[in-house]
Motif scaffolding. Structure first.
Motif, PDB file in Angstrom:
ATOM      1  N   MET A   1       0.835  -1.176   0.000  1.00 34.41           N
ATOM      2  CA  MET A   1       0.000   0.000   0.000  1.00 34.41           C
ATOM      3  C   MET A   1       0.878   1.237   0.000  1.00 34.41           C
ATOM      4  O   MET A   1       2.058   1.155   0.346  1.00 34.41           O
ATOM      5  N   VAL A   2       0.297   2.363  -0.387  1.00 36.35           N
ATOM      6  CA  VAL A   2       1.026   3.626  -0.487  1.00 36.35           C
ATOM      7  C   VAL A   2       0.498   4.569   0.584  1.00 36.35           C
ATOM      8  O   VAL A   2      -0.709   4.812   0.667  1.00 36.35           O
ATOM      9  N   VAL A   3       1.424   5.110   1.400  1.00 35.99           N
ATOM     10  CA  VAL A   3       1.079   6.075   2.430  1.00 35.99           C
ATOM     11  C   VAL A   3       1.861   7.361   2.162  1.00 35.99           C
ATOM     12  O   VAL A   3       3.077   7.332   1.970  1.00 35.99           O
ATOM     13  N   ALA A   4       1.141   8.478   2.110  1.00 36.85           N
ATOM     14  CA  ALA A   4       1.766   9.785   1.954  1.00 36.85           C
ATOM     15  C   ALA A   4       1.962  10.404   3.328  1.00 36.85           C
ATOM     16  O   ALA A   4       1.092  10.308   4.192  1.00 36.85           O
ATOM     17  N   LEU A   5       3.126  11.012   3.522  1.00 36.40           N
ATOM     18  CA  LEU A   5       3.453  11.709   4.762  1.00 36.40           C
ATOM     19  C   LEU A   5       3.702  13.170   4.437  1.00 36.40           C
ATOM     20  O   LEU A   5       4.337  13.480   3.415  1.00 36.40           O
ATOM     21  N   GLY A   6       3.238  14.074   5.290  1.00 29.58           N
ATOM     22  CA  GLY A   6       3.496  15.474   5.047  1.00 29.58           C
ATOM     23  C   GLY A   6       3.247  16.315   6.273  1.00 29.58           C
ATOM     24  O   GLY A   6       2.646  15.864   7.247  1.00 29.58           O
ATOM     25  N   GLY A   7       3.745  17.524   6.222  1.00 30.77           N
ATOM     26  CA  GLY A   7       3.519  18.486   7.288  1.00 30.77           C
ATOM     27  C   GLY A   7       4.319  19.743   7.035  1.00 30.77           C
ATOM     28  O   GLY A   7       5.275  19.734   6.259  1.00 30.77           O
ATOM     29  N   ASN A   8       3.904  20.829   7.701  1.00 30.73           N
ATOM     30  CA  ASN A   8       4.666  22.072   7.574  1.00 30.73           C
ATOM     31  C   ASN A   8       4.876  22.775   8.909  1.00 30.73           C
ATOM     32  O   ASN A   8       5.357  23.901   8.951  1.00 30.73           O
ATOM     33  N   LEU A   9       4.550  22.113  10.003  1.00 36.30           N
ATOM     34  CA  LEU A   9       4.844  22.620  11.345  1.00 36.30           C
ATOM     35  C   LEU A   9       5.595  21.528  12.099  1.00 36.30           C
ATOM     36  O   LEU A   9       5.123  20.392  12.178  1.00 36.30           O
ATOM     37  N   ALA A  10       6.743  21.848  12.646  1.00 39.40           N
ATOM     38  CA  ALA A  10       7.577  20.836  13.296  1.00 39.40           C
ATOM     39  C   ALA A  10       7.046  20.405  14.662  1.00 39.40           C
ATOM     40  O   ALA A  10       7.442  19.357  15.168  1.00 39.40           O
ATOM     41  N   GLY A  11       6.158  21.208  15.251  1.00 39.89           N
ATOM     42  CA  GLY A  11       5.656  20.846  16.579  1.00 39.89           C
ATOM     43  C   GLY A  11       6.790  20.764  17.576  1.00 39.89           C
ATOM     44  O   GLY A  11       7.631  21.655  17.650  1.00 39.89           O
ATOM     45  N   ARG A  12       6.868  19.684  18.325  1.00 39.70           N
ATOM     46  CA  ARG A  12       7.912  19.526  19.349  1.00 39.70           C
ATOM     47  C   ARG A  12       9.225  18.993  18.782  1.00 39.70           C
ATOM     48  O   ARG A  12      10.172  18.731  19.527  1.00 39.70           O
ATOM     49  N   PHE A  13       9.309  18.844  17.468  1.00 41.38           N
ATOM     50  CA  PHE A  13      10.506  18.303  16.828  1.00 41.38           C
ATOM     51  C   PHE A  13      11.376  19.431  16.287  1.00 41.38           C
ATOM     52  O   PHE A  13      10.919  20.548  16.082  1.00 41.38           O
ATOM     53  N   ALA A  14      12.650  19.119  16.033  1.00 40.58           N
ATOM     54  CA  ALA A  14      13.598  20.129  15.566  1.00 40.58           C
ATOM     55  C   ALA A  14      13.283  20.613  14.153  1.00 40.58           C
ATOM     56  O   ALA A  14      13.637  21.732  13.787  1.00 40.58           O
ATOM     57  N   SER A  15      12.636  19.775  13.350  1.00 43.85           N
ATOM     58  CA  SER A  15      12.317  20.134  11.972  1.00 43.85           C
ATOM     59  C   SER A  15      11.159  19.261  11.494  1.00 43.85           C
ATOM     60  O   SER A  15      10.831  18.248  12.119  1.00 43.85           O
ATOM     61  N   CYS A  16      10.587  19.648  10.382  1.00 44.14           N
ATOM     62  CA  CYS A  16       9.521  18.824   9.790  1.00 44.14           C
ATOM     63  C   CYS A  16      10.075  17.461   9.378  1.00 44.14           C
ATOM     64  O   CYS A  16       9.394  16.440   9.526  1.00 44.14           O
ATOM     65  N   GLU A  17      11.316  17.440   8.877  1.00 46.78           N
ATOM     66  CA  GLU A  17      11.914  16.163   8.498  1.00 46.78           C
ATOM     67  C   GLU A  17      12.042  15.248   9.712  1.00 46.78           C
ATOM     68  O   GLU A  17      11.773  14.042   9.615  1.00 46.78           O
ATOM     69  N   ALA A  18      12.433  15.807  10.865  1.00 47.28           N
ATOM     70  CA  ALA A  18      12.546  14.999  12.086  1.00 47.28           C
ATOM     71  C   ALA A  18      11.182  14.454  12.507  1.00 47.28           C
ATOM     72  O   ALA A  18      11.069  13.302  12.946  1.00 47.28           O
TER      73      ALA A  18
ATOM     74  N   PRO B   1      -3.449  25.939   0.237  1.00 45.95           N
ATOM     75  CA  PRO B   1      -3.663  26.974  -0.774  1.00 45.95           C
ATOM     76  C   PRO B   1      -3.074  28.329  -0.406  1.00 45.95           C
ATOM     77  O   PRO B   1      -3.153  29.261  -1.191  1.00 45.95           O
ATOM     78  N   ASP B   2      -2.463  28.470   0.776  1.00 46.20           N
ATOM     79  CA  ASP B   2      -1.914  29.746   1.231  1.00 46.20           C
ATOM     80  C   ASP B   2      -0.387  29.699   1.188  1.00 46.20           C
ATOM     81  O   ASP B   2       0.241  29.220   2.121  1.00 46.20           O
ATOM     82  N   PRO B   3       0.234  30.208   0.121  1.00 47.18           N
ATOM     83  CA  PRO B   3       1.688  30.116   0.003  1.00 47.18           C
ATOM     84  C   PRO B   3       2.459  30.940   1.032  1.00 47.18           C
ATOM     85  O   PRO B   3       3.672  30.795   1.149  1.00 47.18           O
ATOM     86  N   SER B   4       1.769  31.766   1.833  1.00 49.30           N
ATOM     87  CA  SER B   4       2.474  32.517   2.876  1.00 49.30           C
ATOM     88  C   SER B   4       2.696  31.667   4.129  1.00 49.30           C
ATOM     89  O   SER B   4       3.473  32.043   5.007  1.00 49.30           O
ATOM     90  N   ALA B   5       2.043  30.518   4.228  1.00 49.07           N
ATOM     91  CA  ALA B   5       2.251  29.598   5.354  1.00 49.07           C
ATOM     92  C   ALA B   5       3.603  28.905   5.176  1.00 49.07           C
ATOM     93  O   ALA B   5       4.189  28.939   4.096  1.00 49.07           O
ATOM     94  N   PRO B   6       4.113  28.280   6.239  1.00 55.07           N
ATOM     95  CA  PRO B   6       5.413  27.599   6.118  1.00 55.07           C
ATOM     96  C   PRO B   6       5.404  26.527   5.030  1.00 55.07           C
ATOM     97  O   PRO B   6       4.392  25.877   4.772  1.00 55.07           O
ATOM     98  N   GLU B   7       6.561  26.353   4.414  1.00 57.21           N
ATOM     99  CA  GLU B   7       6.753  25.369   3.351  1.00 57.21           C
ATOM    100  C   GLU B   7       6.499  23.948   3.865  1.00 57.21           C
ATOM    101  O   GLU B   7       6.772  23.643   5.023  1.00 57.21           O
ATOM    102  N   TYR B   8       6.002  23.078   3.013  1.00 60.68           N
ATOM    103  CA  TYR B   8       5.721  21.682   3.374  1.00 60.68           C
ATOM    104  C   TYR B   8       6.896  20.778   3.090  1.00 60.68           C
ATOM    105  O   TYR B   8       7.701  21.049   2.198  1.00 60.68           O
ATOM    106  N   ARG B   9       6.949  19.691   3.838  1.00 59.14           N
ATOM    107  CA  ARG B   9       7.807  18.545   3.548  1.00 59.14           C
ATOM    108  C   ARG B   9       6.877  17.360   3.344  1.00 59.14           C
ATOM    109  O   ARG B   9       5.921  17.176   4.095  1.00 59.14           O
ATOM    110  N   ASN B  10       7.158  16.574   2.314  1.00 58.32           N
ATOM    111  CA  ASN B  10       6.323  15.422   1.981  1.00 58.32           C
ATOM    112  C   ASN B  10       7.192  14.251   1.567  1.00 58.32           C
ATOM    113  O   ASN B  10       8.318  14.428   1.116  1.00 58.32           O
ATOM    114  N   GLY B  11       6.620  13.080   1.674  1.00 56.15           N
ATOM    115  CA  GLY B  11       7.272  11.870   1.203  1.00 56.15           C
ATOM    116  C   GLY B  11       6.259  10.755   1.089  1.00 56.15           C
ATOM    117  O   GLY B  11       5.080  10.913   1.428  1.00 56.15           O
TER     118      GLY B  11
END
Length: 160
Positions: free
Chosen positions: A1-18, A47-57
């Motif tokens: 199966m295929v699962v998409a991951l994404g986010g643009n707020l790191a929350g309690r993590f050092a970065s979105c990638e983390a 749809p709001d490009p002024s929000a933080p950039e996304y990371r996806n995988g």
């Protein structure tokens, strides 16, 4: 199966990638075996490009549960890692989407497979094409590589 991951707020993590790495680390405990994964991609917020950039995988996952149980497990991981739902398309810490479950086609109030908008999103199809360019959409029959090239949402998506 295929699962998409994404986010643009790191929350309690050092970065979105983390944060995305932490989500992947939760998969085995939820009965989801990651057999392949893309690199991380970046794109402007939509749809709001002024929000933080996304990371996806993308992760290719094996599980012995039915699609609804897999979706429920993904939602539990989101919650455990700080996802709070507000308005649709709002900035978020973590978004885990079940894009496809084999060739199954499902349309129920709580689950639609394949994901109804994934094929339009370069930030989904690009990472999928990175690892499985020949993957075929269960309804459209088009490959991930073809869908990535044609995608209009997140057209700026590119590997980090």
């Amino acid at each position: 199966m295929v699962v998409a991951l994404g986010g643009n707020l790191a929350g309690r993590f050092a970065s979105c990638e983390a944060l995305l790495e932490a989500a992947l680390a939760q998969f085995p405990r939820a009965g989801l075996a990651v057999v392949a994964r893309s690199g991380w991609w970046r794109s402007a917020a939509w749809p709001d490009p002024s929000a933080p950039e996304y990371r996806n995988g993308i992760a290719i996952v094996e599980a012995h549960e039915d699609p609804q149980s897999v979706l429920d497990a993904l939602l539990r991981i989101e919650t455990a890692l700080g996802r709070e739902r507000s308005v649709r398309n709002a900035p978020r810490t973590l978004d885990l989407d079940l894009v496809s479950y084999g060739r199954q086609v499902i349309d129920t109030p709580g689950l639609t497979l394949p994901h109804p908008r994934a094929h339009e999103r370069r930030f989904v199809m690009g990472p999928l094409a990175e690892i499985l360019p020949g993957w075929r959409h269960p309804v459209l029959g088009r490959t991930a590589a073809d869908l990535a090239a044609a995608a209009i949402v997140g057209a700026d998506a590119r590997p980090v």
